[in-house]
Design a protein around this motif. Structure first.
Motif, PDB file in Angstrom:
ATOM      1  N   MET A 191       0.895  -1.318  -0.102  1.00  0.00           N
ATOM      2  CA  MET A 191       0.108   0.043   0.042  1.00  0.00           C
ATOM      3  C   MET A 191       0.717   1.236   0.044  1.00  0.00           C
ATOM      4  SD  MET A 191      -2.832   1.156  -0.284  1.00  0.00           S
ATOM      5  CE  MET A 191      -4.071  -0.254  -0.136  1.00  0.00           C
ATOM      6  N   ASP A 192       1.481   1.610  -1.095  1.00  0.00           N
ATOM      7  CA  ASP A 192       2.321   2.645  -1.388  1.00  0.00           C
ATOM      8  C   ASP A 192       1.620   3.649  -1.949  1.00  0.00           C
ATOM      9  OD1 ASP A 192       2.300   1.802  -3.969  1.00  0.00           O
ATOM     10  OD2 ASP A 192       4.226   1.153  -3.922  1.00  0.00           O
ATOM     11  N   ASP A 193       2.095   4.982  -2.102  1.00  0.00           N
ATOM     12  CA  ASP A 193       1.721   6.132  -2.972  1.00  0.00           C
ATOM     13  C   ASP A 193       1.142   5.854  -4.192  1.00  0.00           C
ATOM     14  OD1 ASP A 193       2.386   7.565  -0.605  1.00  0.00           O
ATOM     15  OD2 ASP A 193       4.176   8.630  -1.417  1.00  0.00           O
ATOM     16  N   GLU A 194       1.662   4.941  -4.985  1.00  0.00           N
ATOM     17  CA  GLU A 194       1.338   4.515  -6.339  1.00  0.00           C
ATOM     18  C   GLU A 194      -0.203   3.724  -6.154  1.00  0.00           C
ATOM     19  OE1 GLU A 194       2.717   1.731 -10.237  1.00  0.00           O
ATOM     20  OE2 GLU A 194       4.194   2.191  -8.637  1.00  0.00           O
ATOM     21  N   MET A 195      -0.104   2.714  -5.339  1.00  0.00           N
ATOM     22  CA  MET A 195      -1.366   2.087  -5.204  1.00  0.00           C
ATOM     23  C   MET A 195      -2.681   2.958  -4.805  1.00  0.00           C
ATOM     24  SD  MET A 195      -3.110  -0.685  -5.409  1.00  0.00           S
ATOM     25  CE  MET A 195      -1.726  -1.784  -5.747  1.00  0.00           C
ATOM     26  N   ARG A 196      -2.259   3.688  -3.762  1.00  0.00           N
ATOM     27  CA  ARG A 196      -3.363   4.825  -3.149  1.00  0.00           C
ATOM     28  C   ARG A 196      -3.766   5.647  -4.397  1.00  0.00           C
ATOM     29  NH1 ARG A 196      -3.626   4.744   2.258  1.00  0.00           N
ATOM     30  NH2 ARG A 196      -1.999   3.860   3.402  1.00  0.00           N
ATOM     31  N   ALA A 197      -2.970   6.082  -5.159  1.00  0.00           N
ATOM     32  CA  ALA A 197      -3.083   7.013  -6.416  1.00  0.00           C
ATOM     33  C   ALA A 197      -4.148   6.156  -7.451  1.00  0.00           C
ATOM     34  CB  ALA A 197      -2.119   7.491  -6.958  1.00  0.00           C
ATOM     35  N   ARG A 198      -3.711   4.773  -7.490  1.00  0.00           N
ATOM     36  CA  ARG A 198      -4.607   3.898  -8.435  1.00  0.00           C
ATOM     37  C   ARG A 198      -5.991   3.854  -7.679  1.00  0.00           C
ATOM     38  NH1 ARG A 198      -1.386  -1.326 -10.219  1.00  0.00           N
ATOM     39  NH2 ARG A 198      -0.473   0.319 -11.391  1.00  0.00           N
ATOM     40  N   ILE A 199      -6.185   3.453  -6.570  1.00  0.00           N
ATOM     41  CA  ILE A 199      -7.470   3.399  -6.142  1.00  0.00           C
ATOM     42  C   ILE A 199      -8.501   4.564  -6.196  1.00  0.00           C
ATOM     43  CG2 ILE A 199      -8.644   2.976  -3.642  1.00  0.00           C
ATOM     44  CD1 ILE A 199      -6.214   1.445  -2.859  1.00  0.00           C
ATOM     45  N   ASP A 200      -7.807   5.662  -5.822  1.00  0.00           N
ATOM     46  CA  ASP A 200      -8.535   7.057  -6.185  1.00  0.00           C
ATOM     47  C   ASP A 200      -8.970   7.173  -7.552  1.00  0.00           C
ATOM     48  OD1 ASP A 200      -8.386   7.635  -3.646  1.00  0.00           O
ATOM     49  OD2 ASP A 200      -6.462   8.923  -3.631  1.00  0.00           O
ATOM     50  N   ALA A 201      -7.900   7.039  -8.630  1.00  0.00           N
ATOM     51  CA  ALA A 201      -8.309   6.986  -9.840  1.00  0.00           C
ATOM     52  C   ALA A 201      -9.259   6.206 -10.517  1.00  0.00           C
ATOM     53  CB  ALA A 201      -6.856   6.845 -10.796  1.00  0.00           C
ATOM     54  N   LEU A 202      -9.248   4.650  -9.976  1.00  0.00           N
ATOM     55  CA  LEU A 202     -10.323   3.933 -10.460  1.00  0.00           C
ATOM     56  C   LEU A 202     -11.574   4.064  -9.937  1.00  0.00           C
ATOM     57  CD1 LEU A 202      -7.972   0.669 -10.558  1.00  0.00           C
ATOM     58  CD2 LEU A 202      -8.901   1.932 -12.600  1.00  0.00           C
ATOM     59  N   GLU A 203     -11.544   4.656  -8.442  1.00  0.00           N
ATOM     60  CA  GLU A 203     -13.028   4.908  -8.176  1.00  0.00           C
ATOM     61  C   GLU A 203     -13.685   6.065  -8.817  1.00  0.00           C
ATOM     62  OE1 GLU A 203     -15.800   6.855  -5.904  1.00  0.00           O
ATOM     63  OE2 GLU A 203     -13.636   7.695  -6.332  1.00  0.00           O
ATOM     64  N   ALA A 204     -12.644   7.041  -9.318  1.00  0.00           N
ATOM     65  CA  ALA A 204     -13.417   8.173 -10.015  1.00  0.00           C
ATOM     66  C   ALA A 204     -13.675   7.908 -11.314  1.00  0.00           C
ATOM     67  CB  ALA A 204     -12.205   9.394  -9.945  1.00  0.00           C
ATOM     68  N   HIS A 205     -13.009   6.785 -11.837  1.00  0.00           N
ATOM     69  CA  HIS A 205     -13.347   6.673 -13.359  1.00  0.00           C
ATOM     70  C   HIS A 205     -14.652   5.478 -13.299  1.00  0.00           C
ATOM     71  CE1 HIS A 205      -9.739   7.614 -14.738  1.00  0.00           C
ATOM     72  NE2 HIS A 205      -8.774   6.880 -14.479  1.00  0.00           N
ATOM     73  N   ALA A 206     -14.877   4.726 -12.210  1.00  0.00           N
ATOM     74  CA  ALA A 206     -16.021   4.154 -12.000  1.00  0.00           C
ATOM     75  C   ALA A 206     -17.329   5.109 -11.989  1.00  0.00           C
ATOM     76  CB  ALA A 206     -15.962   3.045 -10.834  1.00  0.00           C
TER      77      ALA A 206
END
Length: 233
Positions: free
Chosen positions: A130-145
């Motif tokens: 759970m690094d910064d890259e993964m946190r950013a990916r979670i936020d991005a995919l939530e926004a895309h959904a």
């Protein structure tokens, strides 16, 4: 901003005791003056003691305050625990949002409830990866959904084989160890779940309109009916 949040903000501004115009409120809340007029009318209709009129300005009579939020001990525990879990396991934006929401709630809690919130003994540590890259990916995919945007994923499946999928993201699931993205997969013409830690690249395509049989509600109905989870790639 949700309408409920906007009404709360209007009340907070008017509690300053100053005469505020609709133009001033509209500028602060980034909405039209017509929206402010409608919101003020609704607040007055619900019993909030606001004086004034269009073109002149509005102010709130002395002595009005928002009623304190009342939560049970279990509800307070759930709120605090949820915010801490998101801080450890969630995307950066959702973790910050949870903490900010908890801060806002705490400011209007009665003293005894505030003490309960500060004494909750539930904590969480970020899992491995759970690094910064993964946190950013979670936020991005939530926004895309939420925005209903089609994506092209470069992905490695459970066997390590590389694949390219065009998907329609529907939502995120957390399994206590990994995050997965629930999607409609255009290659398989079916629902699929993709582990976020196996996603190599994400390309944003175009927007989509959910079709009957391909929505998140359809996914939940299918899972309830078959008694098992859809395929995890």
């Amino acid at each position: 901003m949700r309408r409920a949040d906007r009404l709360f903000q209007i009340v907070q501004h008017l509690r300053s005791g100053r005469l505020l115009t609709a133009a001033h409120l509209a500028d602060r809340l980034e909405v039209s003056q017509r929206t402010i007029y409608r919101d003020i009318a609704d607040l007055i209709g619900s019993g909030v003691p606001i004086d004034g009129e269009a073109g002149m300005g509005y102010m709130m009579r002395d002595g009005y305050d928002l009623p304190p939020l009342m939560f049970t001990h279990d509800e307070i525990t759930a709120l605090v625990a949820g915010a801490r879990l998101l801080r450890a396991w969630g995307g950066a934006a959702m973790a910050l949002g949870a903490e900010n929401a908890l801060d806002k709630i705490e400011t209007v809690l009665p003293d005894d409830a505030r003490l309960k919130a500060r004494s909750v003994h539930i904590h969480a540590l970020a899992p491995r990866g759970m690094d910064d890259e993964m946190r950013a990916r979670i936020d991005a995919l939530e926004a895309h959904a939420e925005q209903q945007v089609r994506l092209r994923l470069a992905y490695c499946d459970a066997a390590g084989a590389a694949t390219m999928r065009v998907i329609r993201p529907l939502g995120l699931w957390y399994w206590g160890a990994v995050w997965t993205l629930v999607s409609w997969c255009e290659l398989r013409s079916d629902f699929r779940m993709f582990r976020l830690d196996r996603v190599k690249t994400i390309e944003v395509l175009d927007s989509y309109t959910p079709l009957p049989g391909q929505t998140l509600a359809d996914f939940f109905e299918q899972e309830a009916g078959c008694g098992k989870l859809s395929d995890l790639n």
